[in-house]
Design an enzyme around this catalytic site. Structure first.
Site, PDB file in Angstrom:
ATOM      1  N   ASP A 222       0.791  -1.241   0.000  1.00 57.78           N
ATOM      2  CA  ASP A 222       0.000   0.000   0.000  1.00 57.78           C
ATOM      3  C   ASP A 222       0.821   1.288   0.000  1.00 57.78           C
ATOM      4  O   ASP A 222       0.254   2.382  -0.032  1.00 57.78           O
ATOM      5  CB  ASP A 222      -0.965  -0.004   1.194  1.00 57.78           C
ATOM      6  CG  ASP A 222      -0.240  -0.208   2.529  1.00 57.78           C
ATOM      7  OD1 ASP A 222       0.916   0.252   2.668  1.00 57.78           O
ATOM      8  OD2 ASP A 222      -0.829  -0.829   3.432  1.00 57.78           O
TER       9      ASP A 222
ATOM     10  N   HIS B 293       5.731  -8.698  -1.043  1.00 65.40           N
ATOM     11  CA  HIS B 293       4.485  -9.154  -1.680  1.00 65.40           C
ATOM     12  C   HIS B 293       4.079  -8.234  -2.826  1.00 65.40           C
ATOM     13  O   HIS B 293       2.910  -8.162  -3.190  1.00 65.40           O
ATOM     14  CB  HIS B 293       3.346  -9.249  -0.661  1.00 65.40           C
ATOM     15  CG  HIS B 293       3.420 -10.485   0.187  1.00 65.40           C
ATOM     16  ND1 HIS B 293       2.554 -10.735   1.220  1.00 65.40           N
ATOM     17  CD2 HIS B 293       4.270 -11.545   0.146  1.00 65.40           C
ATOM     18  CE1 HIS B 293       2.866 -11.900   1.784  1.00 65.40           C
ATOM     19  NE2 HIS B 293       3.909 -12.396   1.152  1.00 65.40           N
TER      20      HIS B 293
ATOM     21  N   CYS C  80       3.581  -7.804 -22.901  1.00 69.12           N
ATOM     22  CA  CYS C  80       4.954  -7.468 -23.309  1.00 69.12           C
ATOM     23  C   CYS C  80       5.848  -7.106 -22.119  1.00 69.12           C
ATOM     24  O   CYS C  80       7.015  -6.795 -22.297  1.00 69.12           O
ATOM     25  CB  CYS C  80       4.953  -6.337 -24.338  1.00 69.12           C
ATOM     26  SG  CYS C  80       4.624  -4.703 -23.638  1.00 69.12           S
TER      27      CYS C  80
ATOM     28  N   SER D  82       0.815 -12.056  11.723  1.00 66.17           N
ATOM     29  CA  SER D  82       0.718 -13.256  12.560  1.00 66.17           C
ATOM     30  C   SER D  82       1.693 -14.323  12.087  1.00 66.17           C
ATOM     31  O   SER D  82       1.720 -15.417  12.620  1.00 66.17           O
ATOM     32  CB  SER D  82      -0.709 -13.793  12.532  1.00 66.17           C
ATOM     33  OG  SER D  82      -1.058 -14.109  11.203  1.00 66.17           O
TER      34      SER D  82
HETATM   35 ZN   LIG Z   1       2.365  -4.412 -23.587  1.00 67.84          ZN
END
Ligand SMILES: [Zn+2]
Length: 267
Positions: free
Chosen positions: A115, A130, A141, A205
């Site tokens: 975030d 992540h 592409c 956790s």
């Molecule tokens: Zn593309």
């Protein structure tokens, strides 16, 4: 637990951090819940709630395969979450970690959050294991573009962003089910953890997955663990300090205690 109940643990955590050379923070969704960002990877919350409300098979729609089949639907389901993230502000926990980095106490923040709130709080050395909403990649592409302008455009016209080069769908660089974690970020995290004296774990956790394996390995290599999370974690039993409370309360308290420890002996 009141602030007083945890004061012993907070002093312990601050003392450990003051003594040791290299502190790495490892953070999860619990850091951002008080900023209004739901944990969209957990069933029953966040994205999954939106998908259930939309009457969609939740086991399919958060996958990379589902994105490839129908990216427009993915964007529509993600819209409420995107809006929440865009309107979210960093909280006291993010600011505490950023200030500890500025003061040279925290070396790096490894985060499972995409975030961008930790960076917006001022942290410079952030590894996003992540993925990240900072960029998007064309699924045809592999052209990479900054995601925020594409997201703004989608939120205003409702049309999913396409690649300017080939017309393929632009996928935000968050990790969906069925995708590997970003190799470069995982390697950077491993490298940062190899020389960690202390791991400050906040708002996760440690429920499993490759990112959690990073923490296991750091522990086995001798890092001390400080764990701050509302609920018990899988590594509480081996941690040096455990505080089951809100990161928004505990991290600023640790920061303030560290400041006092530095100023003089009378704490
Ligand atoms: Zn593309």
């Amino acid at each position: 637990m009141s602030q007083l109940d945890a004061s012993h643990e907070i002093l312990q955590a601050a003392s450990l951090m003051a003594k040791n050379k290299r502190v790495i923070a490892f953070t999860g969704a619990g850091m951002s819940t008080r900023s209004g960002v739901p944990d969209f990877r957990s069933p029953g919350t966040g994205l999954w709630v939106h998908l259930e409300a939309a009457g969609t098979d939740e086991t399919q729609s958060g996958t990379i395969q589902a994105f490839g089949r129908d990216p427009q639907t993915f964007y529509e389901h993600m819209k409420p979450l995107f809006q929440k993230i865009l309107s979210a502000e960093p909280n006291a926990a993010h600011y505490a970690l950023a200030e500890l980095e500025t003061r040279g106490i925290i070396h790096t923040v490894i985060t499972q959050n995409a975030d961008l709130l930790q960076q917006r709080a001022g942290s410079k050395n952030v590894i996003e294991v992540h993925g990240s909403l900072a960029e998007a990649t064309c699924i045809q592409c592999y052209k990479v573009k900054p995601f925020p302008p594409l997201l703004d455009q989608f939120l205003s016209d409702g049309i999913m962003p396409r690649c300017q080069e080939c017309g393929g769908a632009m996928k935000p660089n968050i990790i969906l089910t069925g995708e590997q974690l970003p190799v470069r970020a995982m390697l950077a995290a491993q490298q940062a953890l190899r020389r960690a004296d202390i791991l400050l774990i906040a708002g996760t956790s440690l429920a499993g997955g490759p990112a959690t394996a990073l923490v296991d390995r750091a522990y086995l290599q001798g890092s001390k663990l400080i764990i701050i999370n509302q609920t018990p974690t899988l590594l509480d039993h081996v941690a040096d300090v455990v505080v089951h409370d809100d990161v928004v309360k505990v991290l600023p308290a640790i920061k303030a205690t560290l400041q006092k420890l530095k100023e003089g002996p009378h704490v």
